[in-house]
Motif scaffolding. Structure first.
Motif, short mmCIF file in Angstrom:
data_model
loop_
_atom_site.label_atom_id
_atom_site.label_comp_id
_atom_site.label_asym_id
_atom_site.label_seq_id
_atom_site.Cartn_x
_atom_site.Cartn_y
_atom_site.Cartn_z
N PRO A 195 0.83 -1.21 0.00
CA PRO A 195 0.00 0.00 0.00
C PRO A 195 0.87 1.27 0.00
CG PRO A 195 -0.02 -1.08 2.16
CD PRO A 195 0.66 -2.02 1.21
N VAL A 196 0.52 2.22 -0.86
CA VAL A 196 1.29 3.47 -0.90
C VAL A 196 0.55 4.62 -0.22
CG1 VAL A 196 2.57 2.83 -2.98
CG2 VAL A 196 0.50 4.18 -3.21
N HIS A 197 -0.75 4.43 0.06
CA HIS A 197 -1.52 5.49 0.73
C HIS A 197 -2.19 4.92 1.98
CE1 HIS A 197 -0.90 8.11 -2.66
NE2 HIS A 197 -1.42 7.22 -3.48
N ASP A 198 -2.53 5.82 2.89
CA ASP A 198 -3.31 5.38 4.06
C ASP A 198 -4.62 4.76 3.59
OD1 ASP A 198 -1.57 6.10 6.04
OD2 ASP A 198 -2.41 8.11 6.30
N PRO A 199 -5.04 3.64 4.20
CA PRO A 199 -6.31 3.05 3.79
C PRO A 199 -7.46 4.03 4.03
CG PRO A 199 -5.39 1.93 5.73
CD PRO A 199 -4.36 2.91 5.27
N VAL A 200 -8.44 4.00 3.12
CA VAL A 200 -9.63 4.86 3.27
C VAL A 200 -10.50 4.32 4.42
CG1 VAL A 200 -11.72 5.67 2.09
CG2 VAL A 200 -9.56 5.47 0.83
N GLY A 201 -10.55 2.98 4.54
CA GLY A 201 -11.31 2.35 5.62
C GLY A 201 -10.37 1.44 6.42
N ARG A 202 -10.79 0.19 6.58
CA ARG A 202 -9.97 -0.78 7.33
C ARG A 202 -9.09 -1.53 6.34
NH1 ARG A 202 -14.43 -4.25 10.07
NH2 ARG A 202 -15.37 -3.80 8.05
N TYR A 203 -7.83 -1.71 6.69
CA TYR A 203 -6.89 -2.33 5.74
C TYR A 203 -6.94 -3.85 5.81
CZ TYR A 203 -2.72 -3.45 3.10
OH TYR A 203 -1.86 -3.95 2.15
N HIS A 204 -6.97 -4.46 4.65
CA HIS A 204 -6.78 -5.90 4.50
C HIS A 204 -5.57 -6.08 3.59
CE1 HIS A 204 -7.36 -10.00 3.12
NE2 HIS A 204 -8.23 -10.19 4.09
N GLU A 219 -4.80 7.17 -7.95
CA GLU A 219 -4.40 7.53 -6.58
C GLU A 219 -3.06 8.27 -6.57
OE1 GLU A 219 -6.84 4.32 -3.87
OE2 GLU A 219 -4.73 3.91 -4.20
N GLN A 220 -2.19 7.98 -7.55
CA GLN A 220 -0.96 8.76 -7.66
C GLN A 220 -1.30 10.21 -7.96
OE1 GLN A 220 2.69 7.93 -7.56
NE2 GLN A 220 1.54 6.61 -6.20
N GLU A 221 -2.24 10.40 -8.85
CA GLU A 221 -2.69 11.75 -9.24
C GLU A 221 -3.29 12.48 -8.04
OE1 GLU A 221 -4.13 14.18 -12.80
OE2 GLU A 221 -2.56 12.71 -12.55
N ALA A 222 -4.15 11.75 -7.29
CA ALA A 222 -4.87 12.35 -6.17
C ALA A 222 -3.97 12.53 -4.94
CB ALA A 222 -6.07 11.48 -5.81
#
Ligand code: FE2
Length: 483
Positions: free
Chosen positions: A59-68, A101-104
């Motif tokens: 994962p390169v970003h913080d999870p939006v919810g709970r991470y799996h 997600e890279q863009e955002a």
């Protein structure tokens, strides 16, 4: 060792103590080309010629919810062997979602453990709302590596040696492609399946050796199902309808809760490989993540795989707070997956089945030159109780029942270890298992080469960075790569 580092990808991941974002699951964000790799033990066999490809979750970003851990961004690692030398490189799989997600500069999609409302954009997968990370599986077909997502995604093509992104597979249907497409090295065909919440709920397809889709048909099930893997014999593709799937009342409300549907059998669809009506067989209820091989034996079709004795495990009591449920569903010792053989009798329509071993095993491999044909040797992995971490390998002689085991030292974890036939191999087990090791004691990674016949590690090669764990890998011999 010489290492070229590529420009860094954009990351926004905060420090965390999540059990599947730390230790051997710590995400790697660095992309490199490396050569003149240091040999730590033994010598690289001269008769090992081809590439080992490994897909991992980073994962390169913080999870939006709970991470799996299966939500992590896919990264492919390649180690190429030729003439007793090795080169290594690794690349993120630049899926549409990864690029967005890279863009955002932040995560846009929720994960497996989140409700569909968590995602900020429409997504992919049988769920309908996930990020297609292409992080689950990898195969080589028509000279290209194909990375796939277990919830069904677009199927991303990469050059198997340079890892250059070649875009999505044109043969992938709108309904997507599940993880575990199967390549028959003898015919050059790729067989695939997908599943979804829309009738007929499952499809089967074939892509020929030149990359043209020649078969695509529905394989109807009574409702949405969650098949993970498929198998093939020389005549049949084998798909499955197992009694572990989303609660149908809840799924109508867009809640994805997996349960065991008591009273339902396991069902197997033997679909003629060239397309046609499936023939269904019933068997004991279970869930199976992965199959080994299948083959015809007189009136019977034999299928080997890993039968879960406890497909709906209780929350894992030893897990860190809040992760008890997640960790049970990543623990083979909770599922109790056992090497198992099903025999489908084409004359009587009956199924007979039995365990072949009582140890907890999964993630099996065998010599792909024997795919769809009678075979003798299977190679499985053992896992650390409580964790999705491989801590050893078991070789089975399926003819005699004999087995051999390699146990890795405490804190050293392997990746899935496909069989690489030796150049000029005569016997089925003339070859090597290739695996990446993560050494938590030293904070390093290396590539281990196991001689499949003597079942011992014969060579260890240093890698330029510590890898994250992941799920699947593949070996492609030189003949599988385009000139
Ligand atoms: Fe899998």
């Amino acid at each position: 060792m010489k290492v070229d580092r590529l420009p860094k990808v954009r990351t926004s991941l905060s420090p965390t103590n999540h059990p599947y974002m730390t230790g051997a699951w710590t995400p790697l964000h660095e992309e490199v080309n490396a050569w003149d790799l240091e040999v730590l033990e033994g010598a690289i066999p001269e008769d090992l010629d081809g590439v080992y490809l490994r897909n991992t979750e980073n994962p390169v970003h913080d999870p939006v919810g709970r991470y799996h851990p299966f939500d992590g961004d896919g990264m492919v690692h390649a180690i190429e062997f030729k003439g007793g030398e090795a080169t290594y490189r690794n690349r993120f799989i630049r899926t549409r979602c990864f690029e967005a997600e890279q863009e955002a500069g932040e995560g846009l999609w929720g994960g497996l453990m989140d409700g569909p409302g968590t995602s900020k954009l429409p997504g992919f997968g049988a769920h309908g709302s996930l990020k297609d990370t292409a992080s689950t599986d990898i195969v080589v077909h028509n000279g290209e590596a194909i990375a796939t997502f277990y919830q069904c995604g677009e199927a991303y093509r990469l050059d198997p040696l340079t890892l250059e992104n070649l875009g999505v597979a044109s043969w992938a249907p709108l309904e997507g492609v599940s993880a575990h497409p199967k390549v028959d090295e003898a015919t050059g065909e790729l067989m695939f399946f997908n599943y979804s919440k829309a009738w007929p709920y499952m499809h089967y397809g074939v892509v020929d050796a030149s990359g043209k889709r020649t078969v695509y048909q529905g394989v109807e099930t009574p409702g949405p199902r969650l098949p993970h893997d498929m198998a093939f014999s020389s005549k049949y593709a084998i798909l499955n309808d197992l009694p572990v799937f989303w609660d149908q009342d809840l799924v109508a409300r867009n809640i994805h809760a997996v349960r065991l549907h008591k009273g339902l059998p396991s069902r197997f669809a033997l679909v003629p490989r060239e397309g046609g009506e499936p023939r269904w067989f019933e068997a004991e209820p279970t869930y199976v993540l992965h199959w080994l091989n299948a083959y015809e034996d007189g009136d019977e079709v034999v299928l080997d795989g890993y039968f879960q004795e406890n497909p709906i495990p209780r929350p894992l009591e030893t897990a860190p707070d809040g992760h008890n449920h997640l960790m049970a569903y990543l623990d083979e010792h909770s599922f109790r997956s056992k090497l198992h053989r099903w025999r489908f009798n084409l004359k009587t329509g009956e199924t007979t089945e039995k365990h072949l071993d009582d140890r907890v095993l999964e993630f099996g491999m065998f010599n792909q030159k024997y795919a769809g044909k009678p075979y003798r040797y299977a190679y499985s992995t053992t896992s650390k109780p409580g964790w999705f971490l491989f801590n050893g390998f078991v070789k089975h002689d399926l003819e005699t029942g004999e087995s051999w085991e390699i146990k890795l030292p405490e804190g050293v974890y392997a990746s899935e270890a496909p069989f690489a036939p030796k150049v000029g191999a005569v016997d089925e087990d003339d070859g090597y298992l290739v695996s990446f090791l993560i050494d938590e004691n030293k904070g390093t990674s290396e590539c281990a080469i196991v001689d499949a016949k003597s079942f011992q590690i014969v060579c260890r090669v240093a890698l330029p960075h510590k890898l994250s764990s992941g799920t699947h890998s593949v070996w492609a011999g030189r003949e599988m790569l385009k000139a």
